[in-house]
Design a protein around this motif. Structure first.
Motif, PDB file in Angstrom:
ATOM      1  N   SER A   2       0.820  -0.748  -0.291  1.00 43.92           N
ATOM      2  CA  SER A   2       0.165   0.401   0.143  1.00 43.92           C
ATOM      3  C   SER A   2       0.933   1.200  -0.161  1.00 43.92           C
ATOM      4  O   SER A   2       2.136   1.307   0.988  1.00 43.92           O
ATOM      5  N   THR A   3       0.992   2.269  -0.769  1.00 38.26           N
ATOM      6  CA  THR A   3       1.425   3.605  -1.252  1.00 38.26           C
ATOM      7  C   THR A   3       0.206   4.718  -0.709  1.00 38.26           C
ATOM      8  O   THR A   3      -0.973   4.807  -1.623  1.00 38.26           O
ATOM      9  N   TYR A   4       0.432   5.297   0.250  1.00 41.83           N
ATOM     10  CA  TYR A   4      -0.216   6.887   0.329  1.00 41.83           C
ATOM     11  C   TYR A   4       0.427   7.714   0.266  1.00 41.83           C
ATOM     12  O   TYR A   4       1.757   8.137   1.078  1.00 41.83           O
ATOM     13  N   LEU A   5       0.003   8.816  -0.019  1.00 48.52           N
ATOM     14  CA  LEU A   5       0.717  10.266  -0.232  1.00 48.52           C
ATOM     15  C   LEU A   5      -0.367  11.350   0.464  1.00 48.52           C
ATOM     16  O   LEU A   5      -0.809  11.302   0.116  1.00 48.52           O
ATOM     17  N   VAL A   6       0.490  11.465   1.856  1.00 46.56           N
ATOM     18  CA  VAL A   6      -0.656  12.542   2.217  1.00 46.56           C
ATOM     19  C   VAL A   6      -0.020  14.157   1.750  1.00 46.56           C
ATOM     20  O   VAL A   6       1.715  14.655   1.888  1.00 46.56           O
ATOM     21  N   LYS A   7      -0.451  15.112   1.219  1.00 48.53           N
ATOM     22  CA  LYS A   7      -0.016  16.443   0.516  1.00 48.53           C
ATOM     23  C   LYS A   7      -0.579  17.371   1.511  1.00 48.53           C
ATOM     24  O   LYS A   7      -1.751  17.613   2.286  1.00 48.53           O
ATOM     25  N   ASN A   8       0.233  18.410   1.591  1.00 47.93           N
ATOM     26  CA  ASN A   8       0.267  19.673   2.102  1.00 47.93           C
ATOM     27  C   ASN A   8      -0.070  19.866   3.549  1.00 47.93           C
ATOM     28  O   ASN A   8      -1.250  20.562   3.939  1.00 47.93           O
ATOM     29  N   ALA A   9      -0.249  18.987   4.033  1.00 46.10           N
ATOM     30  CA  ALA A   9       0.013  18.997   5.755  1.00 46.10           C
ATOM     31  C   ALA A   9       0.625  20.129   6.992  1.00 46.10           C
ATOM     32  O   ALA A   9       1.637  20.123   5.831  1.00 46.10           O
ATOM     33  N   LYS A  10      -0.095  20.477   7.646  1.00 51.66           N
ATOM     34  CA  LYS A  10       1.330  20.920   8.194  1.00 51.66           C
ATOM     35  C   LYS A  10       1.672  19.837   9.743  1.00 51.66           C
ATOM     36  O   LYS A  10       1.188  19.844  10.771  1.00 51.66           O
ATOM     37  N   ILE A  11       2.829  19.394   8.994  1.00 49.77           N
ATOM     38  CA  ILE A  11       3.210  18.376  10.224  1.00 49.77           C
ATOM     39  C   ILE A  11       3.835  19.040  11.134  1.00 49.77           C
ATOM     40  O   ILE A  11       4.849  19.947  11.179  1.00 49.77           O
ATOM     41  N   VAL A  12       3.351  18.008  12.257  1.00 48.67           N
ATOM     42  CA  VAL A  12       4.166  18.838  14.009  1.00 48.67           C
ATOM     43  C   VAL A  12       5.006  17.807  14.157  1.00 48.67           C
ATOM     44  O   VAL A  12       5.027  16.290  13.617  1.00 48.67           O
ATOM     45  N   ASN A  13       6.292  17.955  14.486  1.00 46.81           N
ATOM     46  CA  ASN A  13       7.739  16.933  14.620  1.00 46.81           C
ATOM     47  C   ASN A  13       8.463  17.620  15.262  1.00 46.81           C
ATOM     48  O   ASN A  13       9.044  18.396  14.971  1.00 46.81           O
ATOM     49  N   GLU A  14       8.771  17.408  16.473  1.00 47.06           N
ATOM     50  CA  GLU A  14       9.884  17.298  17.304  1.00 47.06           C
ATOM     51  C   GLU A  14      10.438  18.991  17.599  1.00 47.06           C
ATOM     52  O   GLU A  14      11.343  19.138  17.615  1.00 47.06           O
ATOM     53  N   GLY A  15       8.865  19.431  18.079  1.00 46.01           N
ATOM     54  CA  GLY A  15       8.430  21.598  18.218  1.00 46.01           C
ATOM     55  C   GLY A  15       8.173  21.967  17.043  1.00 46.01           C
ATOM     56  O   GLY A  15       8.574  23.688  17.235  1.00 46.01           O
ATOM     57  N   GLU A  16       8.720  21.259  15.642  1.00 49.53           N
ATOM     58  CA  GLU A  16       8.172  22.170  14.687  1.00 49.53           C
ATOM     59  C   GLU A  16       6.759  21.885  14.038  1.00 49.53           C
ATOM     60  O   GLU A  16       6.763  20.581  13.994  1.00 49.53           O
ATOM     61  N   ILE A  17       6.715  22.857  13.817  1.00 51.58           N
ATOM     62  CA  ILE A  17       5.634  22.912  12.180  1.00 51.58           C
ATOM     63  C   ILE A  17       5.660  23.684  10.763  1.00 51.58           C
ATOM     64  O   ILE A  17       6.270  24.894  10.948  1.00 51.58           O
ATOM     65  N   PHE A  18       5.879  22.680   9.766  1.00 53.08           N
ATOM     66  CA  PHE A  18       6.759  22.789   9.193  1.00 53.08           C
ATOM     67  C   PHE A  18       5.056  21.702   7.683  1.00 53.08           C
ATOM     68  O   PHE A  18       4.503  21.111   8.161  1.00 53.08           O
ATOM     69  N   GLU A  19       4.523  22.748   6.755  1.00 50.85           N
ATOM     70  CA  GLU A  19       3.935  22.434   5.895  1.00 50.85           C
ATOM     71  C   GLU A  19       4.893  21.577   4.116  1.00 50.85           C
ATOM     72  O   GLU A  19       6.364  21.483   4.137  1.00 50.85           O
ATOM     73  N   GLY A  20       4.212  20.408   4.632  1.00 52.87           N
ATOM     74  CA  GLY A  20       4.586  19.505   3.611  1.00 52.87           C
ATOM     75  C   GLY A  20       3.983  17.962   3.125  1.00 52.87           C
ATOM     76  O   GLY A  20       3.083  17.652   3.405  1.00 52.87           O
ATOM     77  N   ASP A  47      -4.916  14.678  -0.264  1.00 49.40           N
ATOM     78  CA  ASP A  47      -5.171  15.973   0.753  1.00 49.40           C
ATOM     79  C   ASP A  47      -5.006  16.345   2.132  1.00 49.40           C
ATOM     80  O   ASP A  47      -6.460  16.434   2.585  1.00 49.40           O
ATOM     81  N   ALA A  48      -4.448  16.643   2.654  1.00 53.49           N
ATOM     82  CA  ALA A  48      -4.193  16.870   4.130  1.00 53.49           C
ATOM     83  C   ALA A  48      -4.230  18.409   4.377  1.00 53.49           C
ATOM     84  O   ALA A  48      -4.036  18.853   5.083  1.00 53.49           O
ATOM     85  N   GLU A  49      -4.652  19.133   3.456  1.00 58.90           N
ATOM     86  CA  GLU A  49      -4.774  21.182   3.659  1.00 58.90           C
ATOM     87  C   GLU A  49      -5.047  21.924   4.366  1.00 58.90           C
ATOM     88  O   GLU A  49      -6.787  21.497   4.440  1.00 58.90           O
ATOM     89  N   GLY A  50      -4.365  22.377   5.218  1.00 54.99           N
ATOM     90  CA  GLY A  50      -4.672  23.136   6.543  1.00 54.99           C
ATOM     91  C   GLY A  50      -4.597  22.678   7.179  1.00 54.99           C
ATOM     92  O   GLY A  50      -5.364  23.665   8.506  1.00 54.99           O
ATOM     93  N   ASN A  51      -4.586  20.981   7.425  1.00 53.15           N
ATOM     94  CA  ASN A  51      -4.468  20.042   8.986  1.00 53.15           C
ATOM     95  C   ASN A  51      -3.394  19.996   9.070  1.00 53.15           C
ATOM     96  O   ASN A  51      -2.741  20.291   8.866  1.00 53.15           O
ATOM     97  N   TYR A  52      -3.562  19.547  10.660  1.00 51.86           N
ATOM     98  CA  TYR A  52      -2.158  18.679  11.258  1.00 51.86           C
ATOM     99  C   TYR A  52      -2.026  17.232  11.228  1.00 51.86           C
ATOM    100  O   TYR A  52      -3.527  16.613  11.250  1.00 51.86           O
ATOM    101  N   LEU A  53      -0.772  16.853  10.735  1.00 52.96           N
ATOM    102  CA  LEU A  53      -0.545  15.923  10.693  1.00 52.96           C
ATOM    103  C   LEU A  53       0.350  15.803  11.789  1.00 52.96           C
ATOM    104  O   LEU A  53       1.725  15.724  12.016  1.00 52.96           O
ATOM    105  N   ILE A  54      -0.015  14.854  12.297  1.00 48.93           N
ATOM    106  CA  ILE A  54       1.010  14.649  13.667  1.00 48.93           C
ATOM    107  C   ILE A  54       1.722  13.123  13.836  1.00 48.93           C
ATOM    108  O   ILE A  54       0.267  12.144  13.377  1.00 48.93           O
ATOM    109  N   PRO A  55       2.055  12.678  15.167  1.00 45.76           N
ATOM    110  CA  PRO A  55       2.554  10.750  15.109  1.00 45.76           C
ATOM    111  C   PRO A  55       1.011  10.391  16.120  1.00 45.76           C
ATOM    112  O   PRO A  55       1.144  10.973  16.972  1.00 45.76           O
ATOM    113  N   GLY A  56       0.965   9.724  15.373  1.00 46.17           N
ATOM    114  CA  GLY A  56      -0.102   9.408  16.310  1.00 46.17           C
ATOM    115  C   GLY A  56       0.023   8.890  17.507  1.00 46.17           C
ATOM    116  O   GLY A  56       1.580   8.374  18.114  1.00 46.17           O
TER     117      GLY A  56
END
Length: 448
Positions: A2-20, A47-56
């Motif tokens: 299975s292959t998924y591509l999460v696009k345009n997310a506000k990625i939250v990781n290790e104290g930073e939020i960056f779009e990617g 498409d996760a545009e405008g939304n946060y992507l966080i580790p579960g």
């Protein structure tokens, strides 16, 4: 594959939020970049545009009630609720029936989860007054830790023999997680209220029976013993302002030998809520005062407290209608923990980065969980997408708990988990949990 591509997310990781974008292949995060193009025609784009992507989220303290108490909950039902709430991993406690206090009984729980769990799982080995030999057989590679009840709770696993405690603390290098309430103090308080009210004690006195002093006496003793023996101690569900003086933020988490957890309900409710919620917010340790709640928030934000969890502990509504002395403590929360903390964020209490630190990164660090808890290339794709502009109300109809109720019913949340990935599989999407039991047994990176 299975292959998924999460696009345009506000990625939250290790104290930073960056779009990617994040590319998921099979079980793992394959690539993280500002822009990623699909590598094949069968790649599914989310498409996760405008939304946060966080580790579960990793919930380090749940009671999913199986085996033996399946009228309340099962691993299948509660892990399904967890996934719907963006919780991708849970660590379950040993006070099931029978108690998980031998290696054989512990392994039986793993066998149940292997075929029924939607989320990743581990189970704590239970310590008692007379099972040290079994405790010491625990495999640090595939068991989360040792759990000790230093105050009696559901399941009567009270460990109150000081000699036994010292032996356990000094004999194992594994993390020892503790429930801290002083039994003698609670018994004396209970007798006082029973003399006045009999068995039907008003629920508003619960926090005075299972009191600040009961918590402090027990947790301070556990910490003193850990310092004396060098044990690796993790104190579950702290509930009082007084206990906050026992913990430090002066050293980084990786160097702490004594760590601390707070639960969502102690950050959400106060004793004033007993008036309207009654037994539905009866927990051990008890929900306490507004001053205690504020002190817990302060300690969480300044890093004296390391983890946010739930102590998810369902009972039937029928049981919850019993008089005080026979009404069990505990309530379900795992479906709502992530959105509750995002609600706190929207009220200005906590940053999204801090939520992820306390609910995802730190549990992974404290338990040395292998390749989970972060959004990193090569890590398992345990991910959740959170939309902070999608209001909803907690109602019986949208609960996935087997017990069918929640202390948060009627609560309006502005945020919603829209997608949850478990080991690279899209298990939850737009309000529906798919019939994909993708959970795996946790492994732990430990050098002993």
């Amino acid at each position: 594959m299975s292959t998924y591509l999460v696009k345009n997310a506000k990625i939250v990781n290790e104290g930073e939020i960056f779009e990617g974008d994040v590319l998921i292949e099979n079980e793992f995060i394959k690539e993280i970049a500002e822009k990623i193009s699909p590598k094949s025609s069968d790649c599914i784009i989310v498409d996760a545009e405008g939304n946060y992507l966080i580790p579960g989220a990793i919930d380090d303290q749940v009671h999913f009630r199986e085996p033996g108490l399946t009228q309340k909950a099962t691993i299948e039902t509660e892990s399904k609720a967890a996934v719907a709430g963006g919780v991708t991993t849970f660590i379950d406690q040993p006070n099931t029936v029978p108690n998980a206090v031998t290696q054989e009984l512990l392994e039986q729980k793993y066998q149940i989860a292997a075929t029924t769990s939607y989320a990743n799982y581990s189970f704590m080995m239970g310590g008692t007054n007379d099972n040290l030999e079994e405790v010491l057989k625990t495999n640090p590679r595939n068991v989360a830790g040792i759990k000790l009840f230093l105050g009696s709770s559901t399941g009567n696993m009270l460990v109150d023999n000081q000699e036994t405690l010292e032996k356990i603390f000094s004999s194992t290098k594994m993390l020892i997680a503790v429930h801290c309430e002083d039994e003698a103090t609670i018994k004396a308080n209970l007798e006082k209220y029973k003399e006045e009210y009999g068995d039907d004690i008003p629920m508003k006195f619960h926090h005075l029976i299972r009191s600040e002093e009961a918590c402090y006496i027990s947790s301070s003793k556990a910490i003193e013993l850990a310092k004396k023996t060098g044990a690796r101690l993790h104190v579950f569900h702290l509930s009082t302002a007084k206990e906050m003086d026992l913990f430090t933020n002066k050293i980084p988490l990786e160097k702490k030998k004594i760590t601390a957890e707070v639960c969502v309900h102690h950050l959400w409710f106060t004793n004033e809520d007993y008036e309207t919620k009654g037994s539905l917010i009866k927990w051990n340790p008890a929900v306490k005062t507004a001053n205690d709640r504020e002190a817990l928030w302060d300690a969480l934000l300044d890093d004296r407290i390391d983890v946010i969890a739930t102590d998810h502990a369902p009972h039937t509504l029928e049981e919850k209608t019993n008089p005080y002395t026979s009404c069990p403590s505990g309530a379900p929360l795992v479906q709502h923990s992530v959105v509750a903390m995002f609600e706190a964020h929207l009220r200005g209490k906590i940053s999204v980065e801090k939520i992820v630190e306390k609910m995802c990164h730190n549990p992974a660090k404290i338990f040395n969980i292998e390749k989970r808890g972060f959004i990193k290339e090569g890590y398992y794709a345990d991910l959740a997408i959170v939309n902070t502009h999608l209001p909803w109300v907690v109602k019986k109809e949208n609960l996935l708990y087997k017990c069918g109720w929640s202390p948060l019913e009627g609560t309006n949340f502005k945020s919603r988990v829209t997608h949850t990935f478990i080991n690279g599989k899209l298990v939850f999407q737009n309000g529906k949990v798919k019939n994909i039991k993708a959970g795996q047994r946790l492994l732990f990176e430990r050098d002993f």
